[in-house]
Design an enzyme around this catalytic site. Sequence first.
Site, short mmCIF file in Angstrom:
data_model
loop_
_atom_site.label_atom_id
_atom_site.label_comp_id
_atom_site.label_asym_id
_atom_site.label_seq_id
_atom_site.Cartn_x
_atom_site.Cartn_y
_atom_site.Cartn_z
N SER A 107 0.84 -1.19 0.00
CA SER A 107 0.00 0.00 0.00
C SER A 107 0.88 1.25 0.00
O SER A 107 1.81 1.36 0.79
CB SER A 107 -0.88 -0.03 1.25
OG SER A 107 -1.69 1.10 1.23
N THR A 112 -1.77 2.33 -7.88
CA THR A 112 -2.92 2.98 -8.52
C THR A 112 -2.44 4.06 -9.48
O THR A 112 -2.94 4.19 -10.59
CB THR A 112 -3.85 3.55 -7.44
OG1 THR A 112 -4.12 2.50 -6.52
CG2 THR A 112 -5.13 4.05 -8.03
N SER A 161 -6.21 2.40 -1.98
CA SER A 161 -7.32 1.62 -2.53
C SER A 161 -7.60 0.49 -1.55
O SER A 161 -6.70 -0.26 -1.20
CB SER A 161 -6.95 1.02 -3.88
OG SER A 161 -6.13 1.89 -4.57
N GLU A 389 0.99 -8.25 2.37
CA GLU A 389 0.88 -7.42 3.55
C GLU A 389 1.40 -8.19 4.74
O GLU A 389 0.91 -9.27 5.05
CB GLU A 389 -0.57 -6.99 3.79
CG GLU A 389 -0.80 -5.58 3.27
CD GLU A 389 -2.21 -5.09 3.50
OE1 GLU A 389 -2.53 -4.07 2.92
OE2 GLU A 389 -2.98 -5.73 4.24
#
Length: 1107
Positions: A107, A112, A161, A389
């Site tokens: 992240s 994106t 996102s 993650e």
Amino acid sequence: MEVKTSLLDNMIGVGDMVLLEPLNEDSFIMNLRNRFDHNEIYTYIGSVVISMNPYRSLPIYTPQKVEEYRNRNFYELSPHIYALADEAYRSLRDQDKDQCILITGESGAGKTEASKLVMSYVAAVCGKGQEVNKVKEQLLQSNPVLEAFGNAKTMRNDNSSRFGKYMDIEFDFKGDPLGGVISNYLLEKSRVCKQPRGERNFHIFYQLLSGASDDTLVKLKLDRDFSKYNYLSLDSANVNGLDDAASFRTVRNAMQIVGFMEAEVQSVLELVAAVLKLGNIEFKPESRVNGFDESRVKDKNDLKEMCELLGIEQSVLERAFSYRTVEAKMEKMSTTLNVAQAYYARDALAKNLYSRLFSWLVTRINESIKAQAKTRHKVMGVLDIYGFEIFEVRDNSFEQFIINYCNEKLQQIFIELTLREEQEEYIREDIEWTNIEYFNNAVICDLIENNQNGILAMLDEECLRPGTVTDDTFLDKLNTICAEHQHFESRLNKNSKFLTDHSLPHSCFRIQHYAGKVLYRVEGFVDKNNDLLYRDLSQAMYKATHSLMRQLFPEGNPAKVNLKRPPTAGFQFKASVGVLMKNLQTKNPNYIRCIKPNDKKVAHIFTDSLVCHQVRYLGLVENVRVRRAGYAFRQPYESCLERYKMLCKKTWPHWRGPARDGVEVLLTDCSVPTEEFAYGRSKIFIRNPRTLFTLEERRRACLEDLATLIQKIYRGWKSRTHFLLLKKSQVVVAAWYRRYAQQNKYQKIKSATLVMQSFIRGWKARNILRQLKYEKRCKEAVTTIAAYWHGTQARMELRRLKTEARNKRAVSVIWAYWQGTKVRREYRKFFRANAGKKIYDFTIQRIMQKYFLGLKTTTMSPMDNSWPAKPYGFLEGAHTQLRRIFHLWRCKKYRGQFTEEKKAVYEEKLEASEIFKDKKALYPSSVSQPFKGDYLEIQKNPKYQKLNSAMEEKVLLADLVNKINRANGKGSPRLFLLTKSNFVLADQKTGQVKASVPLPDLASVSVSTQSDGFFALKLKEGSASASKGDFLLSSEHLIEIITKLHRIGTTAADRDQINIDISDEFLVQFKQDKVCVKFIQGGPKNGNSAACKRKNNRLLEVSVPSP
Ligand SMILES: Nc1ncnc2c1ncn2[C@@H]1O[C@H](COP(=O)(O)OP(=O)(O)O)[C@@H](O)[C@H]1O
Ligand SMILES: [Mg+2]
């Protein structure tokens, strides 16, 4: 000329990690860092792009950059995401290969952004046109909508996102976009109810509250105050750099572009509002007789508003929060919910509502952007999915497990596809394929997804099992079944290895993912997998009048009660990942690996440990190894030869023959060991990067020599050309200068000569002038002297003559005086007293005598005006009186001679003068003509006998006249007779009387002022004679006729006088009409007489010759 460049030019570090030497984690990170510090955020591993998030805008996404990378080969320019996008787009368009672009990273690493860059690049280079642009716009605008509902601020990323997204963009055969399909994966719905500290709920909640108009908020029963909503975390409601209100407008606009109806947008917002309301519903316990607590809604206001908003009966929902109906095999049981269960039910409803709304949005967008044409499409898929993650501090839970599973699958497909591609290339190039050792993560995938004993399968089994099910029972199950698996670790494992491992808590299990070990806490696994929503709630939702709401909860339809449990979250996810993998496998993959340089979201900071962690779990070093397994570097023969041909004399500067042979000659000449390379069909394969760098090094050195050579030759050439040019110029300059100098000299001499010449000429001229002036003066002097001399002589002579004359006069005066004196002396005695007077009288007498004698010569004619000049001043009065008296006397004498007849004649003449003098031009010529009266001699002429006898009175005038015919202006002769009482017109030939008019009937006579003989006799209106109209006549004796008419007419009619009208324009009455007779001068010169001409009905024009 096209400039041939290469990735190898101006490299910072190495642009392609494949060339890294030595290859290890440290050098890998050093290289990344080196490049990052020089703003090179992109690095390749073969065809994979590693992207470092710069956390600031770099000037490398301009339209110029797009143009630069457009239609260029992948390795031709420095690494860029555009190169990858271009490569993918071109092989899609030109080679008809479906593409997918897989973007991974943790992240905030820039996935994106990368996906947006790829889409914008493709949009910029693909076809244009109204329809195409609309499609592009819709595809691009789907982003802001999904981001508003699916993104949130997290600790790692302000615009993170919270869902996975895969978008297929469809193109036609020309490469123009037709539409797209979006798939979403696993929205992080727990965020709706609860957010970690420092993070926010989904953007849309804040955007709605800040950006919607007051009206809208009232309609949605909302307040602009974030603090009023339990579901909104307050500590980070406002995020720096995020303008929620502006974003709301952008989202609404984007929804409109994508094709949402206004009513749909409204419904969506109502559901968002409903979620907020739902969060505010609170419960309190109410004791029941059976000793259990039952929950009740605490403050019903929010519940009421929510129900109004969605059209749900309040009591139904209220009941659904207090009771739960359990149906099993025809049996229905209702149990009460305690407060905790009520809260659980509420949150489950909110989460489900929101995530279903999100899925509905995706479906709705897909409806809008789906390709219209049914033809076969080429497809480019863009996958923007969460990377691995691994939370060190926070425990990893079900979500991380699912996400990591997904990444595991992606890694597998990556290995599969990369190896497959590699293998295919080797076969294509006819290179011997040596098996490559690499770690295949298929075992790990199997551990998770195996249908019999995979972790997910066991979780499902546990969830569906009757009896008490907890997370611990699940862990127990894992411990028994997966114990043997080499990638599974647990404390209570039969495998005694971990019994003493304190890093592994009891409620956790650990999986060795390909990217590292991850510890998962089992708490919540069962619940999250169940994703349970009580049927009572979904049925309550289905009862809503809000149509979108009903659509979102179809299972609430009592007609379709399904007692089967809905599929678990894990099962659903596994299925969708399976579909995705199948989909990806049919496509040509392109990888973008995003890396986050620091945790602070700031530019210029590169945290080694963080990057190292990512490089590790992304398996990048592994990736390089795979790529380098056989040969590290490959290049088409042409470009290889082009790049290194200067290293060998035989290939420099030109190689004639096939490029492959050239490369062979070249490599042999450079004595590269044969095991270091292999010859493919179209490419040379180099095993070791070192070999390539040696070649590069030699090339660089050689380039320097070449540059020196080129410089040398160029300098020589330049100096020589310069010299020749100088020489040539010098000759030209000299020639021009000489010419100029000569011209100057000549001009000087010429002007000097002219000056001298003019001086001499002037000098000569002045000499002559002086001479001439002298001569002229001499001549003038002579004349003057002569003149003076003559003057002197003349004056002397004059003086002499004057003296002489004076003397003579003096003599005669003296003599006269002397005589006088003598006479006086002699006659003094006779004169005495009156002598003077007598002398005077005598003198006067003499003078008068002489005067009167002078008058005697004067004639007796009254016409004679002559009279002698006056002789003396003193006679002036007498002289004029005498002249008058004499004239009167002379006239009297003259008149005395007249007879009576002659007197009458003169009287007539006098009257004529009175009438016409100075009025008519004809008059002067008539003065000297005597008035004869009877011009026809009517009494004597036998021809007029009869006429004469017809006349009753004496004829006073008889003459021939012309009667003017009014029709054409011509004259016809008539006899005109005048007696004392009337006038008569008679025919000239026969003498027959044509008209006889008594004079009293004559009203007036009109004549012109000119020298013509026309006259009009105008009769009195109403008289007997007037019936025939007036007469217009002409005569040579006009003056006489008119005079006589005037005289006689006056007496005959006994009136003052007949009017005689003299003007150049008068009216004549002809029978009924009045005709104007107009006289003009200088008419046509047809003789001397005037001519009459009829001009029109009302105008007779008489032109009179000018005198
Ligand atoms: N290429 C880039 N250039 C400039 N800033 C970038 C770039 N990529 C990412 N960022 C910054 O990083 C932030 C996080 O990127 P994002 O793509 O949302 O991460 P991810 O989707 O991987 O979670 C963006 O909001 C942007 O500010
Ligand atoms: Mg993202």
